[in-house]
Structures are given as C-alpha cells and as structure tokens.
Design a protein around this motif. Structure first.
Motif, PDB file in Angstrom:
ATOM      1  N   LYS A   1      16.085  -0.871  -9.177  1.00 58.04           N
ATOM      2  CA  LYS A   1      15.289  -0.224 -10.217  1.00 58.04           C
ATOM      3  C   LYS A   1      13.983  -0.983 -10.447  1.00 58.04           C
ATOM      4  CE  LYS A   1      19.128   1.719 -12.848  1.00 58.04           C
ATOM      5  NZ  LYS A   1      19.895   1.618 -14.086  1.00 58.04           N
ATOM      6  N   ILE A   2      14.071  -2.305 -10.498  1.00 63.83           N
ATOM      7  CA  ILE A   2      12.876  -3.126 -10.709  1.00 63.83           C
ATOM      8  C   ILE A   2      11.921  -2.975  -9.536  1.00 63.83           C
ATOM      9  CG2 ILE A   2      12.045  -5.510 -10.866  1.00 63.83           C
ATOM     10  CD1 ILE A   2      14.624  -6.096 -12.488  1.00 63.83           C
ATOM     11  N   GLU A   3      12.457  -2.987  -8.327  1.00 64.96           N
ATOM     12  CA  GLU A   3      11.627  -2.816  -7.146  1.00 64.96           C
ATOM     13  C   GLU A   3      10.913  -1.470  -7.156  1.00 64.96           C
ATOM     14  OE1 GLU A   3      12.718  -3.228  -2.714  1.00 64.96           O
ATOM     15  OE2 GLU A   3      13.646  -4.931  -3.744  1.00 64.96           O
ATOM     16  N   THR A   4      11.610  -0.424  -7.567  1.00 60.24           N
ATOM     17  CA  THR A   4      11.021   0.911  -7.648  1.00 60.24           C
ATOM     18  C   THR A   4       9.909   0.948  -8.691  1.00 60.24           C
ATOM     19  OG1 THR A   4      13.123   1.893  -6.994  1.00 60.24           O
ATOM     20  CG2 THR A   4      11.529   3.361  -8.026  1.00 60.24           C
TER      21      THR A   4
ATOM     22  N   ALA B   1       6.855  -0.843  -7.395  1.00 56.91           N
ATOM     23  CA  ALA B   1       6.180  -0.079  -6.349  1.00 56.91           C
ATOM     24  C   ALA B   1       5.365   1.066  -6.940  1.00 56.91           C
ATOM     25  CB  ALA B   1       7.207   0.471  -5.364  1.00 56.91           C
ATOM     26  N   GLU B   2       5.786   1.580  -8.092  1.00 55.02           N
ATOM     27  CA  GLU B   2       5.075   2.681  -8.738  1.00 55.02           C
ATOM     28  C   GLU B   2       3.826   2.210  -9.473  1.00 55.02           C
ATOM     29  OE1 GLU B   2       7.934   4.495 -11.289  1.00 55.02           O
ATOM     30  OE2 GLU B   2       9.036   5.428  -9.634  1.00 55.02           O
ATOM     31  N   GLN B   3       3.732   0.944  -9.814  1.00 53.96           N
ATOM     32  CA  GLN B   3       2.593   0.420 -10.548  1.00 53.96           C
ATOM     33  C   GLN B   3       1.339   0.456  -9.692  1.00 53.96           C
ATOM     34  OE1 GLN B   3       2.495  -0.583 -13.774  1.00 53.96           O
ATOM     35  NE2 GLN B   3       4.606   0.120 -13.926  1.00 53.96           N
ATOM     36  N   PRO B   4       0.207   0.923 -10.250  1.00 51.37           N
ATOM     37  CA  PRO B   4      -1.037   0.871  -9.482  1.00 51.37           C
ATOM     38  C   PRO B   4      -1.490  -0.573  -9.322  1.00 51.37           C
ATOM     39  CG  PRO B   4      -1.447   1.601 -11.731  1.00 51.37           C
ATOM     40  CD  PRO B   4       0.042   1.484 -11.574  1.00 51.37           C
ATOM     41  N   GLU B   5      -2.069  -0.847  -8.186  1.00 49.83           N
ATOM     42  CA  GLU B   5      -2.552  -2.211  -7.931  1.00 49.83           C
ATOM     43  C   GLU B   5      -3.775  -2.476  -8.789  1.00 49.83           C
ATOM     44  OE1 GLU B   5      -2.945  -3.618  -3.975  1.00 49.83           O
ATOM     45  OE2 GLU B   5      -1.351  -2.315  -3.263  1.00 49.83           O
ATOM     46  N   THR B   6      -3.824  -3.630  -9.390  1.00 44.83           N
ATOM     47  CA  THR B   6      -4.960  -4.037 -10.191  1.00 44.83           C
ATOM     48  C   THR B   6      -5.600  -5.250  -9.574  1.00 44.83           C
ATOM     49  OG1 THR B   6      -3.136  -4.482 -11.728  1.00 44.83           O
ATOM     50  CG2 THR B   6      -5.029  -3.400 -12.622  1.00 44.83           C
ATOM     51  N   ASP B   7      -6.875  -5.283  -9.604  1.00 50.47           N
ATOM     52  CA  ASP B   7      -7.603  -6.421  -9.050  1.00 50.47           C
ATOM     53  C   ASP B   7      -7.809  -7.429 -10.180  1.00 50.47           C
ATOM     54  OD1 ASP B   7      -8.963  -8.096  -7.438  1.00 50.47           O
ATOM     55  OD2 ASP B   7     -10.823  -6.939  -7.412  1.00 50.47           O
ATOM     56  N   LEU B   8      -7.053  -8.495 -10.144  1.00 51.61           N
ATOM     57  CA  LEU B   8      -7.127  -9.505 -11.201  1.00 51.61           C
ATOM     58  C   LEU B   8      -8.222 -10.537 -10.934  1.00 51.61           C
ATOM     59  CD1 LEU B   8      -3.323 -10.136 -11.782  1.00 51.61           C
ATOM     60  CD2 LEU B   8      -4.849  -8.720 -13.126  1.00 51.61           C
ATOM     61  N   GLY B   9      -8.816 -10.487  -9.764  1.00 55.33           N
ATOM     62  CA  GLY B   9      -9.823 -11.485  -9.408  1.00 55.33           C
ATOM     63  C   GLY B   9     -11.159 -11.280 -10.055  1.00 55.33           C
ATOM     64  N   ASP B  10     -11.463 -10.094 -10.582  1.00 53.40           N
ATOM     65  CA  ASP B  10     -12.791  -9.828 -11.181  1.00 53.40           C
ATOM     66  C   ASP B  10     -12.829 -10.105 -12.638  1.00 53.40           C
ATOM     67  OD1 ASP B  10     -13.920  -9.095  -8.798  1.00 53.40           O
ATOM     68  OD2 ASP B  10     -13.290  -6.992  -9.012  1.00 53.40           O
TER      69      ASP B  10
END
Length: 130
Positions: A115-118, A121-130
C-alpha cells in the motif's frame, strides 16, 4: 530502578528475540520437511515471517502468510487447529525449559508495504533542488 523492569516503550529483550528466532527457524524447518503430520495442514504452503515470544517465553505469537498471498486466513486457521501437534514436535526440536504455546496470526506487513509503495508511486515528483 530495576534492570528487569520493562516499560511499554522498550522493545523485546535480547532473550525474547533470540527465542523467537530459534522458534521461527525450527517451525520453518518443520513445515518445509512436513514433519507435522496433520490433515488440516495438507495443501497449505506458508512462510513464517516472525515469531514474537512473551517475556516469560511460555507463549509465542507466530506471524505467517500463505505462499503467494492467497488463502492466508485458511492457512492460519489450519495452523491454529494443528497448534498442539506443532508444539509437540517443536518441543523435540528446541532445547528450552518450556515449549511455548503457539498462536498463529496472519502477517499483514507485506500488504502494508505494498500500500505504501502504491501511494508513493502515485505521488507526483517534486523538484526539491530549486
């Protein structure tokens, strides 16, 4: 404060962990080699994932799952039905003062991890570097 006093926040003792692993290995070997001759266990292939021993080592909770994840509840019911016979065979395999009374429960940790893996995987990728 006494060393033997345990609070709920503390985990299991080294003795409990060692006994749990000893029981887990013995149970896995017994089930793999079909040493427990019980009709209720026929046709069930289970994985023993963890054994939690009580502080006095007289009781142990065995967490298991059916191979492939299908039929876990039936396998747990069969194991609980055969528990006295399993305990008898276990008593000959391990050298402890008492053979613990076994209670089998379904291991849901694999389902929770899926469930956690799913969700991750559904979370949109966020760019934390900016």
């Amino acid at each position: 404060m006494s060393r033997r006093t345990s609070s709920p926040s503390r985990g299991p003792s080294q003795r409990q962990l060692r006994a749990g692993e000893l029981i887990r290995h013995a149970l896995a070997e017994m089930l793999q080699r079909d040493e427990v001759h019980d009709a209720a266990l026929r046709g069930h292939t289970v994985t023993i994932s963890e054994v939690k021993a009580a502080p006095d080592l007289r009781n142990a909770t065995v967490y298991c799952t059916a191979l492939g994840g299908q039929g876990t509840q039936e396998a747990v019911a069969a194991l609980n039905k055969a528990a006295p016979r399993i305990q008898s065979v276990l008593g000959n395999k391990i050298s402890t003062k008492f053979t613990p009374r076994l209670t089998f429960k379904a291991d849901t940790s694999f389902d929770e991890a899926q469930k956690i893996e799913t969700l991750l995987a559904e979370q949109p990728e966020t760019d934390l570097g900016d």
